[in-house]
Design an enzyme around this catalytic site. Structure first.
Site, short mmCIF file in Angstrom:
data_model
loop_
_atom_site.label_atom_id
_atom_site.label_comp_id
_atom_site.label_asym_id
_atom_site.label_seq_id
_atom_site.Cartn_x
_atom_site.Cartn_y
_atom_site.Cartn_z
N SER A 8 8.26 -0.94 -1.74
CA SER A 8 7.47 -1.55 -2.47
C SER A 8 6.84 -0.85 -3.87
O SER A 8 5.81 -0.16 -3.49
CB SER A 8 6.34 -2.30 -2.02
OG SER A 8 5.75 -3.08 -2.93
N HIS A 33 11.79 -2.91 -3.95
CA HIS A 33 11.21 -4.12 -3.73
C HIS A 33 10.04 -4.33 -4.94
O HIS A 33 9.26 -3.34 -5.16
CB HIS A 33 10.59 -4.21 -2.42
CG HIS A 33 9.64 -5.65 -2.04
ND1 HIS A 33 10.45 -6.41 -1.82
CD2 HIS A 33 8.36 -6.06 -2.28
CE1 HIS A 33 9.40 -7.60 -1.79
NE2 HIS A 33 8.52 -7.29 -2.21
N ASP A 35 7.25 -6.17 -7.02
CA ASP A 35 6.27 -7.37 -6.78
C ASP A 35 5.65 -8.05 -8.20
O ASP A 35 5.17 -7.11 -8.69
CB ASP A 35 5.18 -7.07 -6.07
CG ASP A 35 5.59 -6.92 -4.42
OD1 ASP A 35 6.23 -7.71 -3.80
OD2 ASP A 35 5.22 -5.95 -3.92
N MET A 37 3.30 -10.38 -9.99
CA MET A 37 2.05 -11.30 -9.58
C MET A 37 1.33 -11.68 -10.86
O MET A 37 1.20 -10.88 -11.97
CB MET A 37 1.05 -10.55 -8.97
CG MET A 37 1.53 -9.87 -7.47
SD MET A 37 0.34 -9.07 -6.79
CE MET A 37 1.15 -8.29 -5.24
N HIS A 66 10.22 -9.86 -6.20
CA HIS A 66 9.63 -11.06 -5.29
C HIS A 66 8.52 -11.42 -6.39
O HIS A 66 7.58 -10.76 -7.00
CB HIS A 66 8.66 -10.07 -4.21
CG HIS A 66 7.90 -11.19 -3.56
ND1 HIS A 66 6.91 -10.44 -2.72
CD2 HIS A 66 7.76 -12.43 -3.22
CE1 HIS A 66 6.13 -11.49 -2.14
NE2 HIS A 66 6.61 -12.55 -2.46
N MET A 68 5.73 -13.82 -7.07
CA MET A 68 4.27 -14.34 -6.68
C MET A 68 3.65 -15.05 -7.86
O MET A 68 2.70 -14.66 -8.44
CB MET A 68 3.47 -13.36 -6.12
CG MET A 68 4.04 -13.02 -4.83
SD MET A 68 3.39 -11.54 -4.13
CE MET A 68 4.40 -10.48 -4.82
N MET A 137 6.08 -13.48 4.71
CA MET A 137 4.88 -12.77 4.13
C MET A 137 4.25 -12.83 5.70
O MET A 137 3.59 -13.53 6.15
CB MET A 137 4.12 -13.70 3.09
CG MET A 137 4.74 -13.83 1.98
SD MET A 137 5.44 -12.21 1.22
CE MET A 137 3.83 -11.32 1.27
N GLY A 142 -0.52 -10.69 -2.67
CA GLY A 142 -1.61 -10.34 -3.68
C GLY A 142 -1.96 -8.98 -3.62
O GLY A 142 -2.06 -8.42 -4.80
N PHE A 143 -1.70 -8.19 -2.58
CA PHE A 143 -2.22 -6.79 -2.58
C PHE A 143 -1.57 -6.08 -1.50
O PHE A 143 -0.94 -6.47 -0.60
CB PHE A 143 -3.64 -6.82 -2.12
CG PHE A 143 -4.44 -7.44 -3.06
CD1 PHE A 143 -5.00 -7.05 -4.39
CD2 PHE A 143 -4.96 -8.81 -2.92
CE1 PHE A 143 -5.90 -7.68 -5.29
CE2 PHE A 143 -5.74 -9.63 -3.79
CZ PHE A 143 -6.29 -8.90 -4.90
N GLY A 144 -1.33 -4.89 -1.87
CA GLY A 144 -0.61 -3.76 -1.05
C GLY A 144 -1.73 -3.40 -0.16
O GLY A 144 -2.94 -3.49 -0.20
N ASP A 175 7.47 -8.61 4.77
CA ASP A 175 6.68 -8.21 3.44
C ASP A 175 4.99 -8.23 4.01
O ASP A 175 4.70 -9.29 4.03
CB ASP A 175 7.02 -9.07 2.34
CG ASP A 175 6.40 -8.32 0.97
OD1 ASP A 175 5.96 -7.24 1.10
OD2 ASP A 175 6.55 -9.03 -0.19
N GLY A 176 4.62 -7.00 3.98
CA GLY A 176 3.38 -6.89 4.22
C GLY A 176 2.81 -6.23 5.51
O GLY A 176 3.07 -6.81 6.74
N GLY A 177 2.19 -4.99 5.51
CA GLY A 177 1.49 -4.41 6.49
C GLY A 177 2.48 -3.73 7.60
O GLY A 177 2.09 -3.53 8.75
N GLY A 197 5.12 -0.55 1.19
CA GLY A 197 4.53 -0.12 0.31
C GLY A 197 3.49 1.07 0.65
O GLY A 197 3.85 2.43 0.48
C1 DX5 Z 1 2.10 -8.26 -1.21
C2 DX5 Z 1 3.25 -7.74 -1.71
C3 DX5 Z 1 4.02 -6.69 -0.84
C4 DX5 Z 1 3.43 -5.41 -0.77
C5 DX5 Z 1 3.65 -4.68 0.55
O1 DX5 Z 1 1.74 -9.36 -1.96
O2 DX5 Z 1 4.31 -8.97 -1.64
O3 DX5 Z 1 5.63 -6.32 -1.10
O4 DX5 Z 1 3.65 -4.51 -1.85
O5 DX5 Z 1 2.75 -3.57 0.73
P1 DX5 Z 1 2.26 -2.85 1.94
O6 DX5 Z 1 3.53 -2.47 2.66
O7 DX5 Z 1 1.41 -1.80 1.70
O8 DX5 Z 1 1.45 -4.06 2.83
ZN ZN Z 2 6.55 -8.40 -1.87
#
Ligand code: DX5
Ligand code: ZN
Length: 216
Positions: A8, A33, A35, A37, A66, A68, A137, A142-144, A175-177, A197
Protein backbone atom coordinates in the site's frame (compact mmCIF):
# COMPACT_ATOMS: atom_id res chain seq x y z
CA UNK A 1 -3.55 -19.89 -7.38
CA UNK A 2 -0.51 -18.37 -5.72
CA UNK A 3 -1.43 -15.47 -3.52
CA UNK A 4 -0.66 -11.90 -4.57
CA UNK A 5 0.97 -9.11 -2.56
CA UNK A 6 -0.17 -5.52 -2.99
CA UNK A 7 2.01 -3.06 -1.04
CA UNK A 8 0.00 0.00 0.00
CA UNK A 9 1.43 3.28 -1.25
CA UNK A 10 -0.25 5.06 1.67
CA UNK A 11 2.70 4.01 3.82
CA UNK A 12 5.36 5.00 1.25
CA UNK A 13 7.63 8.01 1.66
CA UNK A 14 5.88 10.63 -0.50
CA UNK A 15 9.05 12.69 -0.64
CA UNK A 16 10.74 9.69 -2.25
CA UNK A 17 7.83 8.24 -4.14
CA UNK A 18 9.74 7.30 -7.26
CA UNK A 19 12.29 5.39 -5.17
CA UNK A 20 9.53 3.46 -3.41
CA UNK A 21 7.76 2.73 -6.71
CA UNK A 22 11.01 1.34 -8.16
CA UNK A 23 11.46 -0.79 -5.04
CA UNK A 24 8.01 -2.34 -5.68
CA UNK A 25 8.74 -2.71 -9.41
CA UNK A 26 11.92 -4.64 -8.59
CA UNK A 27 10.35 -6.75 -5.83
CA UNK A 28 8.14 -9.83 -5.90
CA UNK A 29 5.05 -7.64 -5.33
CA UNK A 30 2.18 -8.16 -7.76
CA UNK A 31 0.13 -4.96 -7.58
CA UNK A 32 0.32 -1.41 -6.27
CA UNK A 33 -2.47 -0.79 -3.73
CA UNK A 34 -3.52 2.86 -4.01
CA UNK A 35 -5.80 4.24 -1.26
CA UNK A 36 -8.01 7.22 -2.09
CA UNK A 37 -9.66 8.93 0.91
CA UNK A 38 -11.94 11.94 0.72
CA UNK A 39 -12.35 13.06 4.34
CA UNK A 40 -16.08 12.25 4.05
CA UNK A 41 -16.46 8.49 3.75
CA UNK A 42 -13.45 8.11 6.04
CA UNK A 43 -11.99 10.62 8.51
CA UNK A 44 -8.79 11.14 6.52
CA UNK A 45 -7.68 12.60 3.19
CA UNK A 46 -4.93 10.82 1.25
CA UNK A 47 -4.13 12.03 -2.27
CA UNK A 48 -5.79 12.47 -5.63
CA UNK A 49 -5.39 12.25 -9.38
CA UNK A 50 -2.01 13.97 -9.89
CA UNK A 51 -0.40 11.47 -7.50
CA UNK A 52 -2.07 8.47 -9.14
CA UNK A 53 -0.80 9.70 -12.52
CA UNK A 54 2.69 10.10 -11.08
CA UNK A 55 2.60 6.53 -9.73
CA UNK A 56 1.34 5.23 -13.09
CA UNK A 57 4.21 6.92 -14.88
CA UNK A 58 6.76 4.67 -13.15
CA UNK A 59 4.79 1.60 -12.04
CA UNK A 60 5.33 -1.57 -14.06
CA UNK A 61 2.60 -3.51 -12.21
CA UNK A 62 -1.18 -3.01 -12.07
CA UNK A 63 -2.68 -0.21 -9.97
CA UNK A 64 -5.26 -1.58 -7.53
CA UNK A 65 -7.17 1.57 -6.60
CA UNK A 66 -9.27 1.45 -3.42
CA UNK A 67 -11.83 4.25 -3.27
CA UNK A 68 -12.83 5.31 0.22
CA UNK A 69 -15.00 8.13 -1.10
CA UNK A 70 -18.67 9.00 -1.22
CA UNK A 71 -20.46 8.93 -4.59
CA UNK A 72 -17.60 7.34 -6.56
CA UNK A 73 -19.71 7.31 -9.76
CA UNK A 74 -18.69 10.93 -10.33
CA UNK A 75 -15.08 9.96 -10.98
CA UNK A 76 -14.94 6.51 -12.61
CA UNK A 77 -13.73 7.82 -15.97
CA UNK A 78 -11.20 10.09 -14.26
CA UNK A 79 -9.73 7.16 -12.31
CA UNK A 80 -9.48 5.18 -15.55
CA UNK A 81 -7.69 8.08 -17.21
CA UNK A 82 -5.34 8.43 -14.23
CA UNK A 83 -4.25 4.81 -14.66
CA UNK A 84 -6.41 2.54 -12.47
CA UNK A 85 -6.42 -1.10 -13.59
CA UNK A 86 -8.60 -2.42 -10.77
CA UNK A 87 -11.15 -0.05 -9.24
CA UNK A 88 -12.74 -0.96 -5.91
CA UNK A 89 -15.70 0.91 -4.44
CA UNK A 90 -17.21 0.49 -1.00
CA UNK A 91 -20.49 -1.37 -0.61
CA UNK A 92 -21.45 1.24 2.01
CA UNK A 93 -20.90 4.15 -0.43
CA UNK A 94 -22.91 2.84 -3.38
CA UNK A 95 -26.73 2.80 -3.32
CA UNK A 96 -26.74 1.50 -6.90
CA UNK A 97 -23.82 -0.88 -6.64
CA UNK A 98 -24.79 -3.03 -9.62
CA UNK A 99 -24.87 0.01 -11.88
CA UNK A 100 -21.53 1.23 -10.54
CA UNK A 101 -19.89 -2.17 -11.14
CA UNK A 102 -21.18 -2.30 -14.71
CA UNK A 103 -19.87 1.21 -15.34
CA UNK A 104 -16.39 0.31 -14.03
CA UNK A 105 -16.24 -2.77 -16.25
CA UNK A 106 -17.51 -0.91 -19.30
CA UNK A 107 -14.56 1.46 -18.90
CA UNK A 108 -12.21 -1.52 -19.20
CA UNK A 109 -11.20 -1.85 -15.54
CA UNK A 110 -11.57 -4.80 -13.18
CA UNK A 111 -14.26 -4.09 -10.61
CA UNK A 112 -13.98 -4.64 -6.86
CA UNK A 113 -16.26 -4.19 -3.87
CA UNK A 114 -14.90 -3.43 -0.40
CA UNK A 115 -16.81 -4.12 2.81
CA UNK A 116 -16.23 -2.50 6.18
CA UNK A 117 -15.69 -4.64 9.27
CA UNK A 118 -19.34 -4.28 10.35
CA UNK A 119 -20.77 -5.24 6.94
CA UNK A 120 -22.00 -8.82 6.62
CA UNK A 121 -20.54 -11.05 3.93
CA UNK A 122 -24.10 -12.15 3.04
CA UNK A 123 -24.82 -8.72 1.55
CA UNK A 124 -22.59 -9.59 -1.41
CA UNK A 125 -24.65 -12.59 -2.53
CA UNK A 126 -26.45 -10.75 -5.36
CA UNK A 127 -23.31 -9.09 -6.74
CA UNK A 128 -20.62 -11.74 -6.26
CA UNK A 129 -20.90 -13.11 -9.82
CA UNK A 130 -20.45 -9.65 -11.32
CA UNK A 131 -17.24 -8.65 -9.59
CA UNK A 132 -13.54 -9.41 -9.98
CA UNK A 133 -12.50 -8.69 -6.39
CA UNK A 134 -13.90 -8.57 -2.86
CA UNK A 135 -11.84 -6.38 -0.56
CA UNK A 136 -12.48 -7.41 3.03
CA UNK A 137 -11.51 -4.57 5.35
CA UNK A 138 -9.71 -6.04 8.33
CA UNK A 139 -9.43 -2.60 9.98
CA UNK A 140 -11.78 0.36 9.90
CA UNK A 141 -10.73 2.20 6.74
CA UNK A 142 -8.96 5.53 6.96
CA UNK A 143 -5.47 4.92 8.27
CA UNK A 144 -2.49 2.65 7.78
CA UNK A 145 -0.80 0.84 10.64
CA UNK A 146 -3.92 -0.27 12.54
CA UNK A 147 -4.47 -3.51 14.40
CA UNK A 148 -5.94 -6.47 12.51
CA UNK A 149 -9.53 -7.35 13.50
CA UNK A 150 -9.61 -11.08 14.32
CA UNK A 151 -13.25 -11.57 13.26
CA UNK A 152 -12.06 -11.19 9.66
CA UNK A 153 -11.19 -14.88 9.37
CA UNK A 154 -14.78 -16.07 9.51
CA UNK A 155 -15.72 -13.51 6.86
CA UNK A 156 -13.04 -14.83 4.51
CA UNK A 157 -14.39 -18.34 4.97
CA UNK A 158 -17.99 -17.19 4.30
CA UNK A 159 -17.02 -15.31 1.15
CA UNK A 160 -14.84 -18.18 -0.12
CA UNK A 161 -17.84 -20.44 0.23
CA UNK A 162 -20.07 -17.92 -1.57
CA UNK A 163 -17.56 -17.66 -4.42
CA UNK A 164 -17.35 -21.44 -4.76
CA UNK A 165 -21.11 -21.94 -4.66
CA UNK A 166 -21.82 -19.20 -7.21
CA UNK A 167 -18.87 -20.10 -9.48
CA UNK A 168 -17.74 -16.49 -9.20
CA UNK A 169 -14.19 -15.66 -10.31
CA UNK A 170 -13.76 -12.96 -7.67
CA UNK A 171 -10.47 -12.77 -5.78
CA UNK A 172 -10.52 -12.18 -2.03
CA UNK A 173 -8.30 -9.31 -0.91
CA UNK A 174 -7.52 -8.54 2.73
CA UNK A 175 -6.82 -4.93 3.60
CA UNK A 176 -5.53 -3.72 6.96
CA UNK A 177 -3.18 -4.99 9.61
CA UNK A 178 -1.64 -7.76 7.52
CA UNK A 179 1.67 -8.76 9.07
CA UNK A 180 4.20 -11.57 9.35
CA UNK A 181 2.16 -13.19 12.13
CA UNK A 182 -1.20 -13.46 10.34
CA UNK A 183 -0.47 -13.67 6.61
CA UNK A 184 -0.18 -17.47 6.46
CA UNK A 185 -3.46 -18.05 8.26
CA UNK A 186 -5.16 -15.52 5.94
CA UNK A 187 -3.98 -17.50 2.91
CA UNK A 188 -4.96 -20.79 4.56
CA UNK A 189 -8.57 -19.67 5.03
CA UNK A 190 -8.93 -18.37 1.47
CA UNK A 191 -7.29 -14.97 0.91
CA UNK A 192 -5.91 -14.43 -2.61
CA UNK A 193 -4.48 -10.91 -2.32
CA UNK A 194 -2.80 -9.40 0.74
CA UNK A 195 -2.49 -5.63 1.04
CA UNK A 196 0.44 -4.59 3.23
CA UNK A 197 1.35 -1.01 4.08
CA UNK A 198 3.01 -0.67 7.42
CA UNK A 199 4.51 -4.18 7.36
CA UNK A 200 6.35 -3.43 4.11
CA UNK A 201 7.31 0.21 4.55
CA UNK A 202 8.31 0.13 8.21
CA UNK A 203 10.64 -2.75 7.44
CA UNK A 204 14.38 -1.94 7.15
CA UNK A 205 14.36 -4.23 4.08
CA UNK A 206 10.99 -3.70 2.33
CA UNK A 207 11.83 -5.79 -0.71
CA UNK A 208 12.84 -8.75 1.47
CA UNK A 209 9.65 -8.33 3.52
CA UNK A 210 7.60 -8.55 0.32
CA UNK A 211 9.53 -11.73 -0.58
CA UNK A 212 8.80 -13.10 2.91
CA UNK A 213 5.05 -12.37 2.50
CA UNK A 214 5.12 -14.40 -0.72
CA UNK A 215 6.41 -17.49 1.11
CA UNK A 216 3.94 -20.16 2.14
C1 DX5 B 1 -6.80 1.53 5.23
C2 DX5 B 1 -6.30 1.31 3.83
C3 DX5 B 1 -5.25 0.28 3.74
C4 DX5 B 1 -3.97 0.63 4.45
C5 DX5 B 1 -3.38 -0.66 4.93
O1 DX5 B 1 -7.87 2.38 5.20
O2 DX5 B 1 -7.36 0.90 2.98
O3 DX5 B 1 -4.98 -0.09 2.40
O4 DX5 B 1 -3.03 1.29 3.64
O5 DX5 B 1 -2.30 -0.34 5.72
P1 DX5 B 1 -1.67 -1.35 6.78
O6 DX5 B 1 -1.19 -2.54 6.00
O7 DX5 B 1 -0.59 -0.55 7.38
O8 DX5 B 1 -2.76 -1.72 7.76
ZN1 ZN C 1 -6.85 0.00 0.98
Amino acid sequence: MDHLIAPSILSADFANLQRDIEMINNSQADWFHVDIMDGMFVPNISFGFPVIKAIKKYATKPLDVHLMIVDPDRYLQTFKDAGADILTVHYEACPHLHRTIQAIKSLGMKAGVAINPHTSANLLSEIIQDIDLVCIMSVNPGFGGQKFIEKTYHKIIAISEMIRASKSKALIEIDGGVDMNNYKKLIDVGANVLVAGNTVFSSPTPSQTIADLKKI
